[in-house]
Design a protein around this motif. Structure first.
Motif, short mmCIF file in Angstrom:
data_model
loop_
_atom_site.label_atom_id
_atom_site.label_comp_id
_atom_site.label_asym_id
_atom_site.label_seq_id
_atom_site.Cartn_x
_atom_site.Cartn_y
_atom_site.Cartn_z
N TYR A 119 0.80 -1.37 -0.10
CA TYR A 119 -0.16 -0.09 0.08
C TYR A 119 0.84 1.22 -0.01
O TYR A 119 0.57 2.25 -0.64
N LYS A 120 1.90 1.32 0.76
CA LYS A 120 2.90 2.59 0.93
C LYS A 120 3.31 2.63 -0.50
O LYS A 120 3.43 3.82 -0.76
N GLU A 121 3.88 1.49 -1.13
CA GLU A 121 4.51 1.92 -2.70
C GLU A 121 3.61 2.55 -3.68
O GLU A 121 3.68 3.31 -4.44
N ILE A 122 2.18 1.73 -3.40
CA ILE A 122 1.22 2.39 -4.38
C ILE A 122 0.91 3.86 -4.11
O ILE A 122 0.71 4.63 -4.98
N SER A 145 -2.62 9.42 -0.58
CA SER A 145 -2.32 9.23 0.74
C SER A 145 -2.71 7.56 1.17
O SER A 145 -3.59 6.94 -0.02
N LEU A 146 -2.17 6.96 2.11
CA LEU A 146 -2.39 5.61 2.31
C LEU A 146 -4.04 5.45 2.45
O LEU A 146 -4.38 4.23 2.21
N THR A 147 -4.58 6.39 3.19
CA THR A 147 -6.05 6.23 3.64
C THR A 147 -6.77 6.14 2.10
O THR A 147 -7.71 5.26 2.03
N ARG A 156 -9.77 3.05 -1.83
CA ARG A 156 -9.88 2.79 -3.17
C ARG A 156 -9.80 1.40 -3.44
O ARG A 156 -10.81 0.85 -4.25
N LEU A 157 -8.90 0.90 -3.10
CA LEU A 157 -8.90 -0.78 -3.02
C LEU A 157 -10.13 -1.38 -2.49
O LEU A 157 -10.56 -2.40 -3.23
#
Lengths: 143, 185
Positions: free
Chosen positions: B152-155, B162-164, B169-170
């Motif tokens: 997630y962080k890389e995405i 943002s991570l949130t 979205r996922l």
């Protein structure tokens, strides 16, 4: 801070992206809910199917062709940049020499008109490029 | 030892000559071109567009190579460069142009259980089509997570979100897909 609804955490649970406390909450919920377990199973199947999607790679010829196109195009860009810098400097310097010369005004007007006319041609191309810029799909790409 | 030991880390300062830089750029192209193409194809679903986007991405990389952030790993930079025009292209075109599933697929080798293969292929085709009916912002997240295997962080770094946002979205994308494909899962 408000807690996230458990159901919305299943996706991140599947990816191992929850904190330990969140994982624990989800595990307890899963133990008590058939619907949540079924949803998790569906998400697992979906994730597996998505990750297993295979794609036909392009042929080596296509990739080599791409490399060739790049090797031609990349120096061309550098060439254009150098050409434009040189041309602008040359024009400015020539203009300075021309204006400060002691040439007759009539001769100066004729020579000046020809050169300004010639300069307007690349300027119109540059103007067209600038007008097209907002529609350039790669314009917003971050470096 | 790998040919690219320092591919995702800055080069030593002593090696920052133009020739080495150009060579490094060329090596990266050969190393990453297939991955880049595959990612573009996963996003736009069309081999020709994917090839164009790959070419433009590497041209852009070449153009900005000397001014790149050397502390930033190469892969997320490449993916972010591919991602923007791909999302933009798809957004402008919309979902009107149907993706040709067969065009993107390798030929399957003979399978011992044709019925199971058929079922599996049908699910994959449905998943592919459903993914390509998502909005570009929703589609890129399962592509990056499930097809490319990014965390997630890389995405978040690739998409600039943002991570949130990535998380939500996922979740939304999978929820849409799960509902659409429910009876096949």
């Amino acid at each position: 801070m408000s807690e996230k609804p458990i159901e919305s955490m299943l996706s991140a649970y599947l990816d191992g992206e929850l904190t330990q406390a969140e994982q624990q909450r989800v595990r307890i919920h899963l133990e008590n809910s058939d619907a949540a377990r079924e949803k998790l199973r569906q998400l697992q199947t979906l994730k597996k199917a998505t990750s297993e999607l295979a794609f036909l790679p392009p042929s080596d010829d296509r990739m080599d062709e791409l490399e060739q196109r790049l090797s031609v195009k990349a120096p061309r860009r550098v060439g254009w940049v150098l050409f434009v810098i040189g041309a602008v400097a040359g024009v400015l310097y020539s203009g300075y020499l021309f204006v400060t010369s002691d040439m007759h005004w009539l001769r100066k007007s004729i020579v000046g008109s020809i050169h300004v006319g010639l300069l307007l041609l690349p300027a119109s191309v540059a103007r067209q490029r600038i007008l097209e810029l907002p529609h350039d799909r790669y314009r917003g790409v971050k470096r | 030892m790998s040919v690219f030991p320092a591919i995702d880390s800055p080069l030593p300062i002593a090696r920052q000559t133009a020739a080495v830089e150009a060579e490094h750029c060329g090596l990266l192209f050969r190393e990453y071109r297939l991955r880049a193409y595959r990612f573009a194809l996963q996003l736009v679903g069309n081999p020709e567009d994917a090839m164009d986007i790959t070419q433009e991405a590497f041209l852009r990389i070449h153009k900005h190579w000397s001014r790149r952030d050397k502390l930033r790993p190469f892969a997320p930079w490449l993916y972010s460069i591919i991602r923007n025009p791909a999302v933009d292209l798809y957004r402008r075109r919309g979902a009107r142009k149907e993706t040709n599933w067969d065009e993107t697929q390798p030929q399957e080798s003979p399978h011992p259980d044709p019925e199971a293969l058929l079922e599996k292929d049908e699910l994959k085709e449905r998943v592919w089509r459903a993914i390509h009916r998502l909005s570009p912002e929703q589609r890129e997240v399962p592509v990056l997570r499930d097809m490319q295997g990014f965390a997630y962080k890389e995405i978040a770094a690739i998409t600039g979100n943002s991570l949130t946002t990535v998380n939500s979205r996922l979740h939304d994308a999978r929820e849409i897909l799960r509902r659409k494909l429910g009876r096949y899962l």
